[in-house]
Design an enzyme around this catalytic site. Structure first.
Site, mmCIF file in Angstrom:
data_model
loop_
_atom_site.group_PDB
_atom_site.id
_atom_site.type_symbol
_atom_site.label_atom_id
_atom_site.label_comp_id
_atom_site.label_asym_id
_atom_site.label_seq_id
_atom_site.Cartn_x
_atom_site.Cartn_y
_atom_site.Cartn_z
ATOM 1 N N GLU A 1 0.839 -1.211 0.000
ATOM 2 C CA GLU A 1 0.000 0.000 0.000
ATOM 3 C C GLU A 1 0.877 1.265 0.000
ATOM 4 O OE1 GLU A 1 -3.803 -0.006 1.570
ATOM 5 O OE2 GLU A 1 -3.977 -2.177 1.506
HETATM 6 N N1 CAA Z 1 -6.256 11.700 -3.805
HETATM 7 C C1 CAA Z 1 -6.772 12.259 -4.909
HETATM 8 N N2 CAA Z 1 -6.033 12.534 -5.998
HETATM 9 C C2 CAA Z 1 -4.713 12.214 -5.941
HETATM 10 C C3 CAA Z 1 -4.116 11.640 -4.833
HETATM 11 C C4 CAA Z 1 -4.940 11.385 -3.718
HETATM 12 N N3 CAA Z 1 -4.460 10.813 -2.606
HETATM 13 N N4 CAA Z 1 -2.815 11.437 -5.075
HETATM 14 C C5 CAA Z 1 -2.589 11.899 -6.309
HETATM 15 N N5 CAA Z 1 -3.744 12.358 -6.844
HETATM 16 C C6 CAA Z 1 -3.939 12.991 -8.149
HETATM 17 C C7 CAA Z 1 -3.099 14.251 -8.230
HETATM 18 O O1 CAA Z 1 -3.797 15.364 -7.707
HETATM 19 C C8 CAA Z 1 -2.889 14.375 -9.721
HETATM 20 O O2 CAA Z 1 -4.040 14.903 -10.317
HETATM 21 P P1 CAA Z 1 -3.931 16.202 -11.274
HETATM 22 O O3 CAA Z 1 -3.024 15.792 -12.399
HETATM 23 O O4 CAA Z 1 -5.334 16.457 -11.687
HETATM 24 O O5 CAA Z 1 -3.345 17.276 -10.434
HETATM 25 C C9 CAA Z 1 -2.783 12.917 -10.162
HETATM 26 O O6 CAA Z 1 -3.436 12.144 -9.156
HETATM 27 C C10 CAA Z 1 -1.359 12.445 -10.318
HETATM 28 O O7 CAA Z 1 -0.726 12.608 -9.067
HETATM 29 P P2 CAA Z 1 0.828 12.701 -8.901
HETATM 30 O O8 CAA Z 1 1.353 13.725 -9.869
HETATM 31 O O9 CAA Z 1 1.120 12.893 -7.454
HETATM 32 O O10 CAA Z 1 1.268 11.256 -9.393
HETATM 33 P P3 CAA Z 1 2.703 10.589 -9.388
HETATM 34 O O11 CAA Z 1 2.759 9.705 -10.559
HETATM 35 O O12 CAA Z 1 3.760 11.624 -9.201
HETATM 36 O O13 CAA Z 1 2.777 9.652 -8.096
HETATM 37 C C11 CAA Z 1 2.355 8.437 -6.120
HETATM 38 C C12 CAA Z 1 1.888 9.461 -7.144
HETATM 39 C C13 CAA Z 1 1.918 8.976 -4.776
HETATM 40 C C14 CAA Z 1 3.835 8.174 -6.076
HETATM 41 C C15 CAA Z 1 1.581 7.160 -6.482
HETATM 42 O O14 CAA Z 1 2.057 6.608 -7.698
HETATM 43 C C16 CAA Z 1 1.600 6.123 -5.398
HETATM 44 O O15 CAA Z 1 0.856 6.220 -4.404
HETATM 45 N N6 CAA Z 1 2.442 5.075 -5.571
HETATM 46 C C17 CAA Z 1 2.409 3.950 -4.677
HETATM 47 C C18 CAA Z 1 1.446 2.893 -5.203
HETATM 48 C C19 CAA Z 1 0.922 2.038 -4.116
HETATM 49 O O16 CAA Z 1 0.667 2.473 -3.000
HETATM 50 N N7 CAA Z 1 0.678 0.786 -4.462
HETATM 51 C C20 CAA Z 1 0.063 -0.129 -3.560
HETATM 52 C C21 CAA Z 1 -0.533 -1.265 -4.319
HETATM 53 S S1 CAA Z 1 -1.959 -1.915 -3.547
HETATM 54 C C22 CAA Z 1 -1.451 -2.851 -2.257
HETATM 55 O O17 CAA Z 1 -0.318 -2.855 -1.893
HETATM 56 C C23 CAA Z 1 -2.539 -3.606 -1.564
HETATM 57 C C24 CAA Z 1 -2.036 -4.820 -0.868
HETATM 58 O O18 CAA Z 1 -1.653 -5.752 -1.484
HETATM 59 C C25 CAA Z 1 -2.112 -4.940 0.581
#
Ligand code: CAA
Length: 380
Positions: free
Chosen positions: A363
């Protein structure tokens, strides 16, 4: 912040603690050893209302909130982290996405059986080339008449293979990166939806983690969740709440490891007195308790904010970061307190240590949590 538990939440904690002790704990070590998922445990959780805690009664839920949900994940994880993550992914990732973004028809068709415990949910974002960089996924979904055709593969799917309902993220427009991502509800048994290898893991070994493939898999257009192009936002928002579940899981592991350490420290004597009466061990337990208390406050603060309709993404990331680091530190110290016995499978602390590690990884790795937290603090 006013985190306090209601009488009903205290009652549920006590009920789930008994349930976990009687139904989950007795087989936890064996299920870990055999890497065996036990569907009957999920069924029993459904019977006592644990599979739809935050959702309204009309969708089969308990009409409670995220604080109660965190309490339940904590108590389950205190004896078996695999069971904790099973419920966490089912509730705050799979069911949450349908509750928040589903149409009324999708809620009745999919959320209701999930909440009632008749179906198990899963969430599928990660691919071999897109883990932390979730926006780099390559699975595609092409509209064709009244369906979408999915192609590609997914990795590390918790509850995979066992779940009936999957939230799957795929690109409907590859050129637009995050804005070209869409979310779909995909059912087990759909033609072209293929389960691959089951991972052999260090910890949470009775929680299935699998690969999945889509080969021209047709999904009815009405299974699109939210709007086309809204998938990345749905994925990120689901993870905000999911991280409260993982923080609660990590908290439960820590509490379980400390409880075991305290019992052992009272029973085990060396140098003529119980080891708990010796400062080297007593201070370790004091440090465990201090970290656990801080992790608990952060976890329930995030859950409380969610339940009050306040923003909680940053608080969930902070809670997940701190609680998961705490789980690793506490379980390492628990093994140390048990000494040689702690390194064997005769006691549960080696399992707690193996289970704790993944809470720093899934996550969103803790490096990604730092990115999420710092971006929010430094935003213009
Ligand atoms: N809520 C709403 N919108 C969001 C958001 C949030 N929390 N986070 C990002 N966004 C939106 C941004 O506002 C942006 O929108 P706009 O272009 O309209 O402004 C868009 O999404 C893109 O955001 P970023 O530019 O921040 O995106 P990024 O590519 O730079 O990276 C990141 C974001 C936070 C690194 C993301 O890729 C991330 O969370 N990565 C980790 C993935 C992850 O957690 N994977 C887990 C897999 S599931 C799992 O693990 C379950 C399990 O098995 C137990």
């Amino acid at each position: 912040m006013h985190v306090s538990y209601t009488d009903e939440q205290n009652m549920i904690r006590s009920m789930v603690r008994d349930f976990a002790k009687n139904e989950i704990e007795p087989t936890a070590a064996l299920r870990d050893e055999e890497e065996r998922f036990d569907r009957a445990l999920f069924d029993k959780m459904g019977e006592i209302g644990l599979t739809g805690i935050p959702w309204p009664e009309k969708y089969g839920g308990l009409a409670s909130d995220f604080i109660t949900y965190a309490i339940v994940v904590e108590e389950l994880s205190r004896v078996c982290a695999s069971t904790g993550v099973m419920l966490s992914v089912h509730t705050s990732l799979a069911s949450w996405a349908i509750y928040k973004y589903g149409t009324e028809a999708q809620k009745l068709q999919f959320l209701r059986p999930l909440a009632e415990g008749k179906k198990l949910g899963a969430y599928s974002l990660t691919e071999s080339g897109s883990g932390s960089d979730a926006g780099a996924m390559r699975t595609t979904a092409k509209k064709d008449g009244d369906s979408y055709v999915l192609n590609g593969s997914k990795l590390f799917v918790t509850n995979g293979g066992e779940a009936e309902v999957y939230i799957v993220f795929a690109m409907t427009d590859m050129q637009q990166r995050q804005k070209g991502c869409s979310a779909f509800i995909v059912e087990k048994g759909a033609a072209g939806f293929i389960f691959g290898n089951k991972e052999k893991k260090l910890g949470i070994r009775s929680s299935p983690t699998i690969e999945m493939r889509f080969e021209n898999c047709r999904v009815p257009a009405e299974n699109l969740l939210g709007q086309e192009g809204e998938g990345f936002r749905i994925a990120m928002r689901s993870l905000d709440g999911g991280r409260i579940g993982i923080a609660a899981q990590a908290l439960g592991i820590s509490q379980g490891a400390m409880d075991a350490s305290i019992s052992y420290a009272k029973e085990r004597s060396q140098f003529g007195k119980p080891i708990g009466k010796q400062q080297a061990i007593a201070f370790k337990i004091a440090d465990m308790a201090t970290k656990i208390e801080a992790a608990r406050l952060l976890t329930y603060q995030a859950a409380w904010r969610e339940s009050k309709g306040l923003t909680y993404g940053k608080e969930a990331a902070i809670a997940k970061l701190f609680a998961s680091d705490t789980a690793v530190q506490v379980s390492i110290e628990a093994v140390q307190i048990f000494g040689g016995y702690g390194y064997t499978k005769d006691f549960p602390v080696e399992r707690y240590l193996r289970d704790a590690k993944v809470t720093q990884i899934y996550e969103g790795t803790n490096e990604i949590q730092r990115l999420v937290i710092s971006r929010m603090l430094l935003a213009d």
